[in-house]
Design an enzyme around this catalytic site. Structure first.
Site, PDB file in Angstrom:
ATOM      1  N   SER A  54      43.395  50.264  43.969  1.00 33.67           N
ATOM      2  CA  SER A  54      43.027  50.400  42.555  1.00 33.67           C
ATOM      3  C   SER A  54      42.057  51.563  42.332  1.00 33.67           C
ATOM      4  O   SER A  54      42.201  52.333  41.370  1.00 33.67           O
ATOM      5  CB  SER A  54      42.455  49.097  42.006  1.00 33.67           C
ATOM      6  N   HIS A  88      47.033  43.716  47.514  1.00 29.84           N
ATOM      7  CA  HIS A  88      45.686  44.115  47.062  1.00 29.84           C
ATOM      8  C   HIS A  88      45.069  42.920  46.331  1.00 29.84           C
ATOM      9  O   HIS A  88      44.825  41.883  46.948  1.00 29.84           O
ATOM     10  CB  HIS A  88      45.833  45.376  46.188  1.00 29.84           C
ATOM     11  N   HIS A 101      40.540  42.452  57.893  1.00 36.70           N
ATOM     12  CA  HIS A 101      40.235  43.492  56.895  1.00 36.70           C
ATOM     13  C   HIS A 101      40.548  44.859  57.492  1.00 36.70           C
ATOM     14  O   HIS A 101      40.416  45.056  58.703  1.00 36.70           O
ATOM     15  CB  HIS A 101      38.758  43.440  56.477  1.00 36.70           C
ATOM     16  N   ARG A 158      30.457  39.462  50.996  1.00 32.95           N
ATOM     17  CA  ARG A 158      30.850  38.862  49.704  1.00 32.95           C
ATOM     18  C   ARG A 158      31.342  37.428  49.930  1.00 32.95           C
ATOM     19  O   ARG A 158      31.186  36.563  49.079  1.00 32.95           O
ATOM     20  CB  ARG A 158      31.939  39.712  49.035  1.00 32.95           C
ATOM     21  N   ASP A 208      38.320  36.921  49.991  1.00 36.10           N
ATOM     22  CA  ASP A 208      39.357  36.055  49.422  1.00 36.10           C
ATOM     23  C   ASP A 208      39.401  34.680  50.068  1.00 36.10           C
ATOM     24  O   ASP A 208      40.000  33.754  49.502  1.00 36.10           O
ATOM     25  CB  ASP A 208      40.726  36.727  49.552  1.00 36.10           C
TER      26      ASP A 208
END
Ligand SMILES: CC(C)(COP(=O)(O)OP(=O)(O)OC[C@H]1O[C@@H](n2cnc3c(N)ncnc32)[C@H](O)[C@@H]1OP(=O)(O)O)[C@@H](O)C(=O)NCCC(=O)NCCS
Length: 442
Positions: free
Chosen positions: A241, A271, A317, A326, A372
């Site tokens: 993005s 994504h 990742h 995060r 996620d």
């Protein structure tokens, strides 16, 4: 507005710094590119510069130099709130300096002026088929607001290049102001009674999303929104993005066109859409057992998944080589607010044992959880159970970062991007040692 003044203050020294770097070291080689890199998603090729954020493999994201724990500690917050104001984060991303409470509130108050959704945007959504994906609606809603782009109007009036960043910032403020309301409008139309709820003037930008979807756990969910919108705001310039946004904006497409393009990239399953897959997988594990699974049962289940060629969503990742901070921030949130939630307990159990299982496969470079692995669990706990909406929440946050990249790209007059393509035959010639016949324009 204060953001304009701050950027105007620091811009001359940034322009000097970049101009000097290019003038004095323009021929300096940063990296070589291999045939594998060309065919494998230009991984690791260092072709971008951004000072907004940087992903360190072992520390995770730094936004304007600050790690996630530092941001959570240092950014201003409302009295009685645990998590910072998004207005302060936006100030930091734009100006490279930590805001005071008043400065953060100035952004929040500016956002309030532009938060209302134009009528035509609501009508446009109502004209769409009910089964339209929320990310399609989100991208369309952003595009529909483009009619008010200050940049596009002023560009047509002959704005000098050195001032492009000013209406880009105006557009960014006016678009980001509307994002929680646009997201709530889509959520209510897709999954609730379709009402378009006015923002609450007593709430901040993040907390207002909780208000506009009438979340019954308002205080806790407002806090989660503050945390979530901070954590997802930026992740360097190379993800799909951000990279899309940079490219589209380099054609002087305004922030609306730029952000909608970025959201179309975010909507891809590799994504932003990955977070819904994580929750689906978690529920699959949960529903597979009659009672809460033991560590051994989770290990056996994970091994069976891997042996049948499936990936474990939420783990691994491309850049990180440690637990995503995060993830950790949301994990701490869950320990405080929902320690007994069964799905959170499962997230925790999986976190205890899965890295060990993934380490058994040497080719997996990062056996640790990414953001996620927990995102959806928290939303699910607070009643936002429509998986396909999660990427919209991600998008609301991500446009903050994308905007800051775009304002600074215009401020530093970054040119239109145009990498060079080769044919397969040309590459074959090069690797066989034949003389190079391609002229690269500089
Ligand atoms: C995020 C991800 C796409 C990164 O991919 P990557 O940079 O290629 O990661 P690696 O270099 O570690 O991959 C090496 C191998 O390990 C595999 N691997 C990595 N993470 C894995 C996981 N969670 N489960 C199973 N296999 C995994 C890869 O599929 C790859 O296999 P291949 O060589 O057969 O193609 C990958 O870790 C993944 O698919 N994770 C699960 C999905 C997810 O969480 N996505 C959200 C990301 S924020």
């Amino acid at each position: 507005m204060i953001l304009h003044d701050r950027i105007a203050d620091i811009l001359p020294s940034w322009r000097d710094r970049v101009n000097r770097l290019v003038k004095e070291n323009g021929d300096f080689k940063v990296c070589d590119v291999t045939v594998s890199q060309i065919y494998q998603g230009i991984r690791g090729v260092q072709i971008q510069v951004t000072d907004i954020s940087y992903v360190d493999p072992y520390e995770g994201i730094r936004l304007r130099g600050y790690t996630i724990p530092e941001l959570l500690e240092k950014l201003p917050r409302l009295p009685g709130c645990q998590f910072p104001l998004a207005g302060g984060l936006y100030f930091l991303l734009m100006t490279d300096s930590l805001p005071t409470f008043e400065e953060a509130m100035e952004v929040e108050n500016e956002w309030k002026k532009y938060a209302a959704i134009p009528d035509h945007v609501i009508k446009m959504m109502h004209a769409m088929p009910r089964n339209t994906h929320p990310m399609t609606l989100f991208s369309q809603a952003i595009m529909a607001c483009q009619v008010d782009s200050v940049f596009t109007r002023r560009y047509m009036e002959g704005l000098p290049k050195s001032d492009y960043w000013i209406p880009t910032l105006d557009d960014s403020i006016q678009l980001t102001a509307k994002l929680p309301a646009l997201a709530a409008m889509i959520y209510n139309w897709k999954y609730r009674n379709g009402s378009v709820i006015e923002p609450n003037p007593n709430l901040d930008w993040s907390g207002n999303f909780a208000w506009m979807i009438e979340n019954p756990n308002s205080h806790e969910y407002e806090e989660l929104c503050r945390l979530f919108f901070l954590l997802h705001s930026d992740h360097e310039g190379g993800n799909v993005s951000a990279h899309t946004a940079h490219l589209v904006n380099s054609a002087l497409s305004d922030i609306y066109l730029t952000s909608a393009a970025a959201m179309n990239g975010l909507a891809g399953p590799l994504h932003g859409l990955a977070n819904q897959e994580c929750l689906r997988w978690l529920l699959k594990v949960y529903n597979n057992f009659e009672s809460f699974p033991s560590e051994e049962e989770v290990i056996d289940f994970a091994r069976a998944e891997l042996n049948s060629g499936r990936v474990i969503p939420g783990y691994g990742h491309a850049v990180l080589r440690t637990t995503d901070p995060r993830f950790t921030a949301q994990y701490e949130f869950a320990k405080k607010y929902l320690p007994d939630d069964e799905l959170f307990r499962l997230v925790s159990r999986i976190y205890d044992v899965l890295p060990g299982v993934l380490k058994e496969n040497a080719k997996i470079k990062n056996p640790y959880p990414n953001v996620d692995a927990i995102n959806g669990t928290l939303q699910y706990h607070y009643g936002v159970r429509e998986f396909d909406f999660y990427t919209v929440l991600f998008g609301v946050s991500r446009v903050l970062g994308i905007s800051a990249h775009a304002v600074w790209a215009r401020a530093l007059n970054k040119p239109i991007e145009r990498p060079k393509s080769l044919t397969t035959a040309m590459l074959e010639e090069r690797v066989s040692g034949k003389p190079d016949t391609i002229e690269v324009e500089m």
